[in-house]
Scaffold this active site. Structure first.
Site, PDB file in Angstrom:
ATOM      1  N   ASP A 277      15.438 -49.039  22.854  1.00 33.88           N
ATOM      2  CA  ASP A 277      14.435 -49.703  22.030  1.00 33.88           C
ATOM      3  C   ASP A 277      14.153 -51.073  22.674  1.00 33.88           C
ATOM      4  OD1 ASP A 277      12.579 -50.274  20.112  1.00 33.88           O
ATOM      5  OD2 ASP A 277      13.829 -49.714  18.423  1.00 33.88           O
TER       6      ASP A 277
HETATM    7  C1  BGC Z   1      10.569 -50.596  17.599  1.00 33.07           C
HETATM    8  C2  BGC Z   1      10.248 -49.254  18.179  1.00 33.07           C
HETATM    9  C3  BGC Z   1       8.969 -49.330  18.972  1.00 33.07           C
HETATM   10  C4  BGC Z   1       9.142 -50.371  20.052  1.00 33.07           C
HETATM   11  C5  BGC Z   1       7.951 -50.487  20.983  1.00 33.07           C
HETATM   12  C6  BGC Z   1      10.511 -51.709  18.621  1.00 33.07           C
HETATM   13  O1  BGC Z   1      10.552 -52.947  18.013  1.00 33.07           O
HETATM   14  O2  BGC Z   1      11.833 -50.549  16.987  1.00 33.07           O
HETATM   15  O3  BGC Z   1      10.172 -48.302  17.156  1.00 33.07           O
HETATM   16  O4  BGC Z   1       8.615 -48.088  19.477  1.00 33.07           O
HETATM   17  O5  BGC Z   1       9.356 -51.615  19.432  1.00 33.07           O
HETATM   18  O6  BGC Z   1       6.878 -51.092  20.404  1.00 33.07           O
END
Ligand code: BGC
Length: 743
Positions: A277
Site C-alpha cells: 500500500d
Molecule cells: C490506500 C489504497 C490505495 C492507495 C493508492 C492508499 O492510501 O490505502 O487503498 O489504493 O492509497 O491510491
C-alpha cells in the site's frame, strides 16, 4: 445432439490448449527478458511512483529503467508520451502500467461499494465495473486498486464505505463480480483493467474502527471471516493483490510472510503480483517493526511484496541487499517475473499505446442508465408507515428539506478522484425536471451542509412542511466524512440534523426521510420520528433520478442491508452471525424499567445491554418493498444427507402486494452443535428474483457438505456430522426454520 457435443468439446479443448500455449509463450518471453536485465533494471520494475506529468526527473527515471509502474496519471497524451519513452527510449523497451484508484466509477460514478453490496445483485456490480473499466482504459489506465474486499463490522471505520459490508459470503460474491467486470473476458483486451484484491489482510478488523490501527485476529477467525473473499479473488483470477497498512497479530502486512507467502502463494497457488500500500513498506519503521528503510525493504521482499508503492525502499536498498548476499537474486527474479507477467497479459508489449477514442467514452446514455439502476437497487426502504410511499403524482405541493437534496459532490461519496460533480444529477434537480411543471416544489436547504449546527432556518423548513402535501427530508453525511482516515467515534447524524428531524416531526406532517451516508449511522430516534425512510449509501452520479423514481413508485425498492444498523455506538461490533453464548438474551429489562433500589438479582443474568437490549436497529439483510412477499416454510429434499450428497432446500415466495417487484431471497444455515462454538446463523447463498404482483416462485438452493464446513482447532476445514438448522428468509432475523442431519 452427439455431434454438437463433440463440436463443443473440440472447441473447449482448442481454447484450453490455445490458452496454455499463450501462457507458455509468456513464460518464455519473461525468462528471456529477465536474462537481459541488469540488477538495477530489475529493481526499477519493482518501483512504483505517483505520476508528476512529463517532468524531467520522471522522464530520466523511465529512460533509465528506474520505474516499472505509475499511478495517478489520467491524461491520455501524458500517458502515451510516458509510455513512448519507456518503450522507445529505455534500453529494453519494457512498457509501463498506468494505475489509478477506480473504486466505484471513473467519470460515471456508481454507488459506493457498500451501496453496491446493498443491491445484492452481482450482475449489476459486474456491469458497473465493466463501465468503469471502459471509461478508465480510454485514457490508458490498465490497472486499478479495486475491489476492496475487507470484511468489516465497524461502522466507525471510514473505509467501511469502500467495503461490501460485514459478511464474508456477500463480500466474496460482490468482489468476484467486480473483478470479472474490471478484467473483462481477457486481460489483453484494450478495455480490460487488471483488478487488485485489497487490502490483504484483516484491515477491516482495525481496533475501535480507527484507520491504520492494530488488528488482533486469531487464525481461525482470519480463515473463517477475513480470508474467504481473498481466496475467492484468487479463484476468480484477480491479477493483483495489495497488502494492508495494519499489523496482524504484531506483524505488519507489508512484512508478513505468513500471509503473503505461506497462505497466498504456497497454499492458494497465486502467481499474480502483490503491491504494497502507499508507503506501507516505509511505515514499518514507525510501526516499530523495522529499524530503518533497508530493514524494511528486506522484510518486504522476504514477505513476497513485489512492488513498492511510494516508499522508495526497494529503489534505494534492494541492489545493495542483493550484492551483500542478504537477499537472493532469485527472490528478485520471482518478483520481476510477476510484474512482467502482468505486462504481457495486458498485451502492453504488443499494444503499449492508448488510441484517442472517436467518441466521448464517458457518461454514455447506457452507462448513466446503469448508474441509475444501480442506485435504485442499492436503496433500502427501512420504514413505510401507512404506506406513505410511493407518493401520488397528483400532489400539488412538495417540500424538499435538507442540503443533501442538492449537493452534487456529496452524493458521489468518497474516493472518486476523477468524478466531475457538475455532472451529478441531484434529487432536487431530478424532481424539478420530472415534476416541476405540475408540482409546486419548495426547497429549504435549512442547514448548509451536514455538520451545520445552526437552527436559524428551522422555522422556514417547518412552514414549508406545513404548507405541503408531501415532505421529503434529506439527512446524512457529506462525502468527506467517510473513506480513508475518515473515522468517527460518534456515528449519529452530524450537525443539527437530528434537531431538524425533530422540528419536522413537530410540524405534524407525515414525512419521508431520505438518508444519504457513507456508513451505517445510529438513527433510532430519527427513524422513530419519520413515517417513511429510504436509506442509501452515497449513490453516485444518478442519485437524483433514482430517488425520484423510488419516491413516486416508478421504481420499487429492493435493496437489503449488507451491514447491521446499530441502535447505539456502544453495541459495536454488532453483526448478525455472532457466536452463540451460554446465556442468550431473555427477559430483557431496560434501564428505565428497573425499580429504584432493585436488588442485583432482580434482573436476571443474560447477555444484553440495559440501554440497547439485544437487537440492532435493523438487521443484516433487511429491506422492505412497496409490495409484500410471503414466504412458505422451507422444505427439504431429505431430512438427512451424507458428505457426498446435495441437499435441496426450497420454499414458495409469493408477491401478495400491489406492485411488481424484486426480492432478495436469503439462505441461512446454523450448525447446531460443533467442536467449536458456531455462529447463530450464516448466510450461505442468496438469489434476487423478480415477481409480478400475484406471482409465486419456488426458490431453491443446493447445499453440500462444503457449505457446512468450518475451520476447526486443528486448522482444518471440515463439516462435522450432526444437526443443522436452515432458513430461507427475507432478512437475517426473520423466517421459519427446518432441520436436517449430516451423517
Ligand atoms: C490506500 C489504497 C490505495 C492507495 C493508492 C492508499 O492510501 O490505502 O487503498 O489504493 O492509497 O491510491
Amino acid at each position: 445432439m452427439k455431434k454438437s457435443f463433440i463440436i463443443i468439446y473440440l472447441f473447449v479443448f482448442a481454447l484450453i490448449s490455445c490458452n496454455k500455449q499463450r501462457e507458455d509463450s509468456i513464460e518464455l518471453r519473461i525468462n528471456k527478458l529477465i536474462k537481459q536485465m541488469t540488477l538495477d533494471e530489475k529493481v526499477g520494475q519493482m518501483n512504483q511512483l505517483s505520476g508528476v506529468g512529463l517532468s524531467e526527473d520522471m522522464i530520466e527515471m523511465i529512460k533509465s529503467g528506474q520505474v516499472g509502474t505509475l499511478l495517478n496519471e489520467v491524461d491520455i497524451e501524458t500517458v502515451n508520451e510516458l509510455q513512448r519513452i519507456a518503450v522507445e527510449e529505455s534500453r529494453l523497451g519494457i512498457p509501463l502500467i498506468i494505475a489509478r484508484d477506480v473504486i466505484h466509477g471513473f467519470k460515471t460514478i456508481f454507488p459506493i461499494p457498500l451501496g453496491q453490496a446493498s443491491s445484492w445483485n452481482p450482475e449489476i456490480v459486474k456491469s458497473a465495473a465493466r463501465v468503469s473499466a471502459q471509461e478508465a482504459s480510454s485514457v490508458g489506465i490498465r490497472w486499478t486498486f479495486a475491489p476492496m474486499i475487507d470484511v468489516t463490522r465497524d461502522p466507525r471505520w471510514g473505509r467501511i464505505a469502500e467495503s461490501f459490508g460485514e459478511d464474508s459470503h456477500l463480500t466474496s460474491v460482490m468482489g468476484v463480480a467486480m473483478i470479472e467486470g474490471l478484467q473483462g473476458d481477457t486481460l489483453s483486451h484494450p478495455s480490460s483493467v487488471a483488478s487488485c484484491a485489497k487490502h490483504f489482510a484483516a484491515y477491516g478488523a482495525t481496533e475501535s474502527g480507527k484507520d491504520y490501527n492494530t488488528t488482533w485476529v486469531p487464525e481461525i477467525q482470519l480463515r473463517e471471516l477475513y480470508l474467504p473473499p481473498f481466496k475467492a479473488a484468487v479463484d476468480a483470477k484477480a491479477a493483483t493483490f495489495m497488502c494492508s497498512f495494519n499489523d496482524i497479530n504484531g506483524v505488519p502486512s507489508s512484512g508478513n510472510t505468513f500471509l503473503n507467502r505461506m497462505i497466498l502463494r504456497n497454499e492458494w497457488g497465486y502467481n499474480g503480483l502483490v503491491v504494497s500500500d502507499w508507503g506501507s513498506i516505509e511505515q514499518m519503521i514507525p510501526h516499530g517493526f523495522c529499524k530503518d528503510i533497508n530493514d524494511a525493504a528486506k522484510k518486504s521482499i522476504f514477505a513476497g511484496i513485489d512492488i513498492d508503492m511510494m516508499s522508495n525502499a526497494y529503489s534505494l536498498n534492494l541492489s545493495e541487499l542483493v550484492q551483500s548476499g542478504a537477499v537472493s537474486i532469485s527472490m528478485i527474479d520471482e518478483a520481476v517475473a510477476n510484474i512482467l507477467r502482468l505486462k504481457f497479459k495486458l498485451g502492453l508489449f504488443d499494444n503499449p499505446y492508448t488510441p484517442k477514442p472517436d467518441n466521448n467514452p464517458f457518461y454514455k446514455p447506457r452507462s448513466l442508465e446503469l448508474a441509475k439502476q444501480t442506485a435504485i437497487e442499492s436503496t433500502i426502504l427501512l420504514k413505510n408507515k401507512n404506506n406513505l410511499l410511493p407518493l401520488s403524482e397528483n400532489i400539488k405541493k412538495i417540500a424538499v428539506i435538507g442540503s443533501l437534496a442538492d449537493s452534487k459532490i456529496d452524493q458521489l461519496g468518497t474516493w472518486c478522484f476523477d468524478a466531475e460533480p457538475e455532472n451529478s444529477i441531484t434529487p432536487l434537480q431530478a424532481l424539478k425536471e420530472q415534476y416541476g411543471s405540475k408540482i409546486d416544489i419548495v426547497y429549504e436547504p435549512t442547514l448548509l451542509y451536514s455538520r451545520d449546527k445552526s437552527d436559524l432556518n428551522f422555522k422556514k423548513a417547518v412552514k414549508a412542511a406545513k404548507e405541503s402535501d408531501a415532505v421529503i427530508l434529506f439527512v446524512g453525511e457529506e462525502a468527506v466524512l467517510s473513506g480513508e482516515a475518515r473515522c468517527r467515534a460518534d456515528i449519529n447524524l452530524p450537525g443539527a440534523q437530528s434537531e431538524l428531524v425533530n422540528e419536522i416531526k413537530k410540524s405534524g406532517k407525515p414525512f419521508t426521510m431520505v438518508v444519504m451516508t457513507g456508513r451505517p449511522l445510529t438513527l433510532e430516534k430519527e427513524v422513530d420520528m419519520a413515517d417513511a425512510v429510504l436509506f442509501q449509501f452515497h449513490a453516485g452520479t444518478m442519485t437524483g433520478p433514482a430517488i425520484v423514481d423510488l419516491l413516486f413508485g416508478k421504481a420499487i425498492p429492493s435493496g437489503k442491508l449488507p451491514i447491521t444498523l446499530p441502535r447505539m455506538v456502544g453495541q459495536i461490533p454488532i453483526y448478525y452471525s455472532h457466536k452463540k453464548t451460554g446465556r442468550p438474551a431473555s427477559n430483557i429489562t431496560f434501564i428505565d424499567e428497573i425499580e429504584v433500589g432493585a436488588p442485583q438479582t432482580s434482573l436476571g443474568f443474560t447477555s444484553y445491554f440495559l440501554d440497547a437490549g439485544d437487537t440492532p436497529l435493523f438487521p443484516f439483510g433487511y429491506g422492505l418493498s412497496y409490495t409484500t412477499f410471503n414466504y412458505s416454510i422451507p422444505q427439504l429434499s431429505s431430512t438427512s444427507i451424507n458428505k457426498t450428497d446435495t441437499l435441496t432446500v426450497f420454499c414458495r415466495v409469493r408477491n401478495i402486494g400491489e406492485f411488481d417487484a424484486s426480492e432478495v431471497v436469503q439462505l441461512y444455515v446454523r450448525d447446531d452443535v460443533g467442536s467449536l462454538v458456531r455462529p447463530v446463523k450464516e448466510l450461505k447463498q442468496f438469489k434476487k428474483i423478480f415477481l409480478k404482483k400475484g406471482q409465486t416462485e419456488i426458490v431453491d438452493f443446493q447445499i453440500t457438505a462444503e457449505d457446512l464446513s468450518f475451520w476447526n482447532s486443528d486448522m482444518v476445514k471440515r463439516a462435522e456430522p450432526g444437526s443443522f438448522t436452515v432458513w430461507i428468509a427475507s432478512d437475517s432475523r426473520s423466517g421459519s426454520d427446518v432441520n436436517f442431519i449430516l451423517e
